[in-house]
Structures are given as C-alpha cells and as structure tokens.
Design a protein around this motif. Structure first.
Motif, short mmCIF file in Angstrom:
data_model
loop_
_atom_site.label_atom_id
_atom_site.label_comp_id
_atom_site.label_asym_id
_atom_site.label_seq_id
_atom_site.Cartn_x
_atom_site.Cartn_y
_atom_site.Cartn_z
N ARG A 196 0.84 -1.21 0.00
CA ARG A 196 0.00 0.00 0.00
C ARG A 196 0.87 1.25 0.00
NH1 ARG A 196 -2.57 -0.89 4.35
NH2 ARG A 196 -4.37 -1.95 3.42
N ARG A 219 -17.53 -1.68 -3.25
CA ARG A 219 -16.19 -1.18 -3.00
C ARG A 219 -15.42 -0.95 -4.29
NH1 ARG A 219 -14.25 0.40 1.85
NH2 ARG A 219 -12.30 -0.77 1.53
N LEU A 230 -16.08 4.84 -7.06
CA LEU A 230 -15.55 5.98 -6.31
C LEU A 230 -16.00 7.27 -6.95
CD1 LEU A 230 -13.61 7.17 -4.12
CD2 LEU A 230 -11.82 7.08 -5.85
N VAL A 254 -15.33 11.41 -6.17
CA VAL A 254 -14.65 12.45 -5.38
C VAL A 254 -14.93 13.80 -6.03
CG1 VAL A 254 -12.45 13.31 -4.53
CG2 VAL A 254 -12.83 10.86 -4.70
N GLU A 305 -10.44 -3.62 -5.17
CA GLU A 305 -11.34 -2.87 -4.31
C GLU A 305 -10.73 -1.51 -3.96
OE1 GLU A 305 -12.45 -5.06 -0.90
OE2 GLU A 305 -13.72 -6.49 -2.02
N ASP A 346 -10.06 1.28 -1.21
CA ASP A 346 -9.97 1.39 0.23
C ASP A 346 -9.83 2.85 0.64
OD1 ASP A 346 -7.38 2.05 -0.43
OD2 ASP A 346 -6.55 0.09 0.09
N ASP A 347 -9.62 3.05 1.95
CA ASP A 347 -9.51 4.41 2.47
C ASP A 347 -8.30 5.15 1.91
OD1 ASP A 347 -11.78 3.95 3.93
OD2 ASP A 347 -10.70 3.41 5.77
N THR A 348 -7.24 4.39 1.68
CA THR A 348 -6.06 5.03 1.10
C THR A 348 -6.36 5.61 -0.28
OG1 THR A 348 -4.62 3.49 2.29
CG2 THR A 348 -3.66 4.67 0.44
N ASP A 349 -7.12 4.87 -1.09
CA ASP A 349 -7.50 5.37 -2.40
C ASP A 349 -8.32 6.64 -2.29
OD1 ASP A 349 -6.22 3.23 -3.63
OD2 ASP A 349 -7.99 1.95 -3.43
N HIS A 350 -9.25 6.65 -1.31
CA HIS A 350 -10.03 7.87 -1.10
C HIS A 350 -9.13 9.05 -0.76
CE1 HIS A 350 -14.28 6.59 -1.25
NE2 HIS A 350 -13.82 5.39 -0.89
N SER A 351 -8.17 8.82 0.10
CA SER A 351 -7.27 9.90 0.50
C SER A 351 -6.45 10.41 -0.69
CB SER A 351 -6.33 9.42 1.61
OG SER A 351 -7.06 9.04 2.75
N ARG A 372 -8.73 12.38 -3.01
CA ARG A 372 -9.08 13.69 -2.45
C ARG A 372 -7.91 14.68 -2.60
NH1 ARG A 372 -11.88 10.66 1.52
NH2 ARG A 372 -10.05 10.68 2.91
#
Length: 456
Positions: free
Chosen positions: A52, A149, A152, A154, A175, A177-182, A185
């Motif tokens: 990751r 999942r 996405l 954004v 999938e 994950d939260d890292t992808d969202h960060s 963003r």
C-alpha cells in the motif's frame, strides 16, 4: 504477553566463535521492521502495508508529475490528471468532468479513460452509466452513489464550491480502500488549484500579448507622428525658402534688371551720338557686358522662381541648368557616373548652387566656350566637377578665395566664398585645379555615407 516475550531474540554469537561453522546468518526481519517473519499473520500484514505504501508513493509521484503541467495549459493538465487517477486505481473507467459555468477557461470539459487506458472522445460509445455520471457532474448535482467497493466519486472543490469531480469504476479484483479515497481527495484538491493557476496564467499571457500589441501600436504611431512632424517641418522650411526666393527674384526683376536695361539703353544712345572709334569700341564693350548682366539676371530670376527643383533629383537639376540658366555663348555638357543615389535634399540643393555659381563665373570671367559638368557617384562620396576651356588660373583662384575669406563679407568674390562655405557645411572639400580641356576645374567632394535608396 508482549511481542518480545512471545518472540525471544536470537542469541548474539560471540566474537570469538568458530567462523568455520559456515556463513554468518542474515539479520532477523524484526531488526528491520520490528516484526518477526516466523508468524504468517505479521508477515502478511507487513507485505500489505508495504505494498500500500509503495502504491501510494507511486501515485503521489504520478500526481506531482501531472500537476506540474500547469505551464502547458489546462488541456494537458486535465488529461494528465485523469491518466494519474486511472493508473492509481487500475480502473476500468475513470471520468473527470467540470461543472458547466465553472472554470470557463479550462478545456476539455470532460475526459473519459476506458479499460484499455485510452481516452474515449465519443461519448456515444461509452456505457450508459458513464454517460449518465458525466451529465450529473456537469450539472453540478453530484454523481450517483453506486454500492460496493469498486465505485468511487470524489468532488473537486474550489473556494467552498464544487467545480467538478472524479468518478471511477475498478475491476472485480481491485477494491477501493480508504487510502485510495485519500489519494483521490488530494488529487482533486490539487487539481482545482492547478486549473485555477492555468486560468490565471492564460489570462496573464493574453494580457501580456495585448499589452505588447498595444506597445507596438504606440511605437508605430509615434514613429508615424515623428515622420509627420519632420515632413511638416521640412515643408515649412521649404515654404519659407520659397517665399524668400520669390522675394529676391521680384527685387531683382523690379530694380537691378531695370537698372541694367536702362544702362544698356543709355549706352546705345551715347553710341549714336559719338564718332570717336575708340569710344565706340568701349561703348560696345560696355553694351555687351550689360547684355550679359541682363542675361545672368534673367537666369537667376528664372532659377529663383523655379519651384520644380523640390521634386527633382540632382542629375535632373544639373541637366536643366545646362540648357536653361546659361548664356548661349557657353556650351555646357553634363555627364553622370556611377549609380545615382538619393542625397539629403539640402545637399543636393547646395551642389546645384555650387554648379550654378561655377558656370556663372565661367561665363562671366573665364572667356570660355565650353564647360563640362560631371557628377560621379562613388561608394563613399559624391564628386561634382565643373571644367572649362577658359583662361582662369587655379593658383589665382585659390589666392582670391583666401583673400576674400580674410577680408570678410565685403561683397567682392562672394561667389567663391559661398561655394567654399556650402562645401564645408556638407562635410566636403572644394578644390581648384587645371582641367583636361585646358581651363579651370572646380571640384567638390562630399561624403555620401549611407546615401539612401537608389534613384530609379
């Protein structure tokens, strides 16, 4: 139980241990990571975190590479950002769209990256859900929230308002994950700032181009104004000179010429009443001199009243001078050598006056029957020479000029003084020498410098 208790450290070998027992074992993994590799749960967690982290670092590198394309314009920036998002998510579809009415200088307004990593420009070929999300993003209502999942969305925000957004769909084995969202963003926030910078840079470039064009226009107008002012000044100067020439011509015609004609009439009257041959001979000489003076006055009056010289070049003026302004007894030839070039107007007028004065002296004082005027154009100078077959001596002319210059403006030999003064004003020289046809040669050399365009 602590990790140290569950996993006791391996004993450190003594420095005096037998080295023949084989190669020294590699340091334990926990010395590098704080985790032992002996338990599969810890090792798999380490590998997931490391992968990751590697993916995030690579994504941030790609995002940085995309965002630095601000100088290339909004089109390159938008496409680079969409490619970075698709690459990070390994997505089947990625959409970047801007809200209608926001960031109006940015183009294109939407970018669609398909499963093959290629941009799909024709929206009629993309799936309905992708087309529907583009319409929602452009309308400013936000994208649909697909479950799962692997979807996405954004938004891209600038100064508290939504100016666009990302939408992505990943394959089944990928999938989000939260890292992808960060990461997305971060990408969305930096994209908004970069697009705004692109717009400001584009406006600055347009303003600079407009300012440069206005400066060039002002420079052109200023040059035109300066040329117009110079032309007006020259026209005013010519007007003053013309008025003065006409005044002098009128005075000569109304006074000096009339006195000369009256003197001639009185001489003729005296001849009719005198029988002495000697006196008759003197009176005939006086009558002839009076006639020559009237001819010269008429030539001078004609030259002063001739307004055509302002529009003629020097060779044309010299040819006219040879045919109109000289007495019939003097045969004048004019030759032009080299390629004629346009000299300053005042220089041409000065050379013309020098030629006229030299021919006048030849006709009045040298008892010459032939004169040759030669104008030679050379690369660095213009030479004017007036040669005759009369009896004037160059040495005597030089002494006369020196004496007249020393005495000042006494009225005697002013023609020679004026010729020398005109030559000096042009930065040239005046010389007197023996001509090839037997008489005197008056020679004027004037530096041409950047003489100007050739005379057609």
């Amino acid at each position: 139980m602590t990790a140290a208790a569950r996993f006791p450290s391996r004993r450190t070998p003594s420095p005096h241990a037998d080295r023949s027992a084989g190669p020294r074992p590699r340091p334990d993994l926990d010395a590098l990571t704080g985790l032992r590799s002996g338990k599969p749960s810890f090792y798999s967690e380490y590998r997931v975190n490391a992968e990751r982290l590697r993916r995030v670092i690579g994504s941030l590198d790609r995002i940085s590479a995309a965002l630095v394309r601000t100088m290339e314009g909004s089109e390159a920036l938008v496409r680079a950002v969409a490619d970075a998002a698709a690459d990070h998510l390994s997505a089947d579809w990625v959409v970047l769209a801007l809200v209608d009415g926001e960031l109006t200088d940015a183009v294109p307004r939407h970018v669609v990256i398909g499963p093959d990593g290629v941009e799909w420009a024709d929206l009629r070929m993309v799936p309905d859900r992708v087309r529907r999300h583009i319409a929602l993003l452009q309308g400013g209502t936000g994208a649909e929230d697909d479950s799962g999942r692997r979807h996405l969305h954004v938004p891209i925000r600038l100064n508290g308002r939504t100016v666009g957004g990302f939408v992505a769909w990943t394959p089944p084995d990928r999938e989000i994950d939260d890292t992808d969202h960060s990461v997305l963003r971060i990408l969305a926030g930096q994209t908004a700032s970069a697009l705004q910078n692109c717009a400001l840079l584009d406006r600055a470039e347009r303003l600079h181009a407009r300012t440069a064009a206005q400066a060039e226009d002002l420079r052109t107008r200023n040059d035109e104004l300066m040329r117009t002012q110079q032309a007006l000044g020259a026209a005013r100067q010519r007007e003053v000179l013309d008025n003065e020439r006409h005044r002098i011509a009128r005075e000569l015609h109304d006074s000096v010429t009339q006195y000369a004609l009256s003197a001639g009439m009185h001489i003729e009257l005296c001849r009719s009443e005198i029988d002495d041959p000697r006196l008759l001979e003197h009176l005939s000489t006086a009558k002839d001199l009076t006639r020559r003076a009237v001819e010269q006055l008429r030539s001078a009056i004609y030259a002063l009243n001739d307004d055509d010289h302002a529009d003629k070049d020097l060779p044309s003026m010299l040819r006219q001078l040879s045919t109109v302004h000289m007495p019939d007894e003097l045969r004048v030839e004019v030759t032009i050598g080299g390629t004629p070039t346009a000299l300053p107007h005042e220089h041409e007028q000065s050379l013309f006056r020098i030629a006229g004065e030299a021919l006048f002296n030849t006709a009045m004082h040298a008892s010459a029957s032939r004169a040759v005027v030669r104008l030679a154009y050379q690369p660095d100078r213009v030479r004017l020479s007036i040669s005759d077959d009369g009896g004037a001596s160059p040495d005597q002319i030089r002494r006369t000029l020196r004496a007249a210059s020393v005495r000042g403006p006494s009225g005697e030999h002013r023609g020679l003084v004026n010729m020398d003064a005109r030559a000096r004003e042009m930065g040239g020289t005046l010389r007197f020498r023996r001509s090839r046809i037997g008489g005197l040669q008056v020679q004027v050399d004037v530096p041409s410098g950047a003489a100007g365009r050739e005379i057609p």
